[in-house]
Design an enzyme around this catalytic site. Sequence first.
Site, PDB file in Angstrom:
ATOM      1  N   LYS A  92     -13.469  52.596 -33.958  1.00 28.07           N
ATOM      2  CA  LYS A  92     -13.659  51.813 -32.735  1.00 28.07           C
ATOM      3  C   LYS A  92     -15.082  51.291 -32.618  1.00 28.07           C
ATOM      4  O   LYS A  92     -16.006  52.064 -32.859  1.00 28.07           O
ATOM      5  CB  LYS A  92     -13.342  52.729 -31.566  1.00 28.07           C
ATOM      6  CG  LYS A  92     -13.533  52.143 -30.221  1.00 28.07           C
ATOM      7  CD  LYS A  92     -13.212  53.173 -29.216  1.00 28.07           C
ATOM      8  CE  LYS A  92     -13.535  52.619 -27.861  1.00 28.07           C
ATOM      9  NZ  LYS A  92     -13.434  53.594 -26.830  1.00 28.07           N
ATOM     10  N   LYS A 127     -16.905  56.231 -33.773  1.00 26.47           N
ATOM     11  CA  LYS A 127     -16.981  55.416 -32.556  1.00 26.47           C
ATOM     12  C   LYS A 127     -18.432  54.993 -32.382  1.00 26.47           C
ATOM     13  O   LYS A 127     -19.334  55.831 -32.332  1.00 26.47           O
ATOM     14  CB  LYS A 127     -16.509  56.224 -31.361  1.00 26.47           C
ATOM     15  CG  LYS A 127     -16.672  55.477 -30.045  1.00 26.47           C
ATOM     16  CD  LYS A 127     -16.028  56.237 -28.906  1.00 26.47           C
ATOM     17  CE  LYS A 127     -16.287  55.570 -27.581  1.00 26.47           C
ATOM     18  NZ  LYS A 127     -15.673  56.275 -26.470  1.00 26.47           N
TER      19      LYS A 127
END
Length: 356
Positions: A278, A225
Amino acid sequence: MIVNKEDLNQQETANAAHPVYPQIRARRLRVNSNLRRMVRETILTPANFIYPLFIRHGDDFQKPILSMPGQFQWSLDRLPDEIRRIVALNIPAVILFGIPEIKDACGSDNYNPEGIVPRAIRTIKDIAPDLIVISDMCFCEYTDHGHCGIINQIGDEHYEAHLPKGYLLNDPTLELLAKASVVHAQAGADIIAPSGMIDGMVGTIRSALDANQFQHVSVMSYAAKYASGFYGPFRDAAESPPQFGDRSQYQMDPANYREALKEVALDVAEGTDMLLIKPALPYLDVLSAVRKSYNLPIAAYQVSGEFAMLHAAAANGWIDLQRCALESLTSIKRAGADMIVTYFAQDAVRWLEGKS
Ligand code: PBG
């Protein structure tokens, strides 16, 4: 593949005997729409989508999120109708974000059995027991400082004088993540999705779930992330902007690719059942590399900024929303995602079914 000189010569001979063009015309496979359909490599289906939901305290709320057209904060009493729509569209899973009434230094609403997310999980499971409920496991929505765990602050019981002030305290945060994960599992969560990029989060949560007889509850780790500017609209939606600094002391530097593979390897070793990358579109290289190296199911998160950008351009008449949204989702799947967390999930199912 050409492996030695002899093969190379054969290849040259073959090429001389059969020139590539005009005998081979790649466009033959694109002559009409049925033919294109037959050779299509990537097909989106409702089963690929995970729909994010923002749940807020209070009654009778369906509060529009201005930077995310068509997305709302839902109060618990308004949630059932939305859940029925999601189930009717055959979307298999939702991921939950909570907006609590009270925020504090350690984000206690997240591990309170009567906190906003545990209550939302019970509400959803009452009306749709088979809908997969994923709990986004992070503290930023619940802390008054907006960071994803306990912060090193003078006066706090966890204060460590030798560590920088404002530093996120990793190991005390792990204890709270474990506690909250068990509370969410008790409420009925099927999957815990730790999203704070805290070292050791997967192993700690796995052990806590197992120790409390939740060995059937999966972990979907936000393994790579990035500290991304594309989360901007989400921080309005979840009312969770950091009150000081940013998240780059725990989320990844957008410049790093090899480090993503290291992060993924650690989470796999700690026993994650699924991986999540992400944001999605700006990180398709990372997604594709992880796909090639790992056999676990992989999700990609098409984040709020990706969604908002497409809407903003479409609202200006510069792009066609349906076409560009489906193209983005197809690209994310083509790059290697099995599942896509997307605010377009409901629209995309309707579009795929030919209803706009
Ligand atoms: C919580 C979390 C965030 C998002 C998902 N989980 C915010 C952040 O890390 O800043 C962003 C999702 C989006 O932008 O759509 N840590």
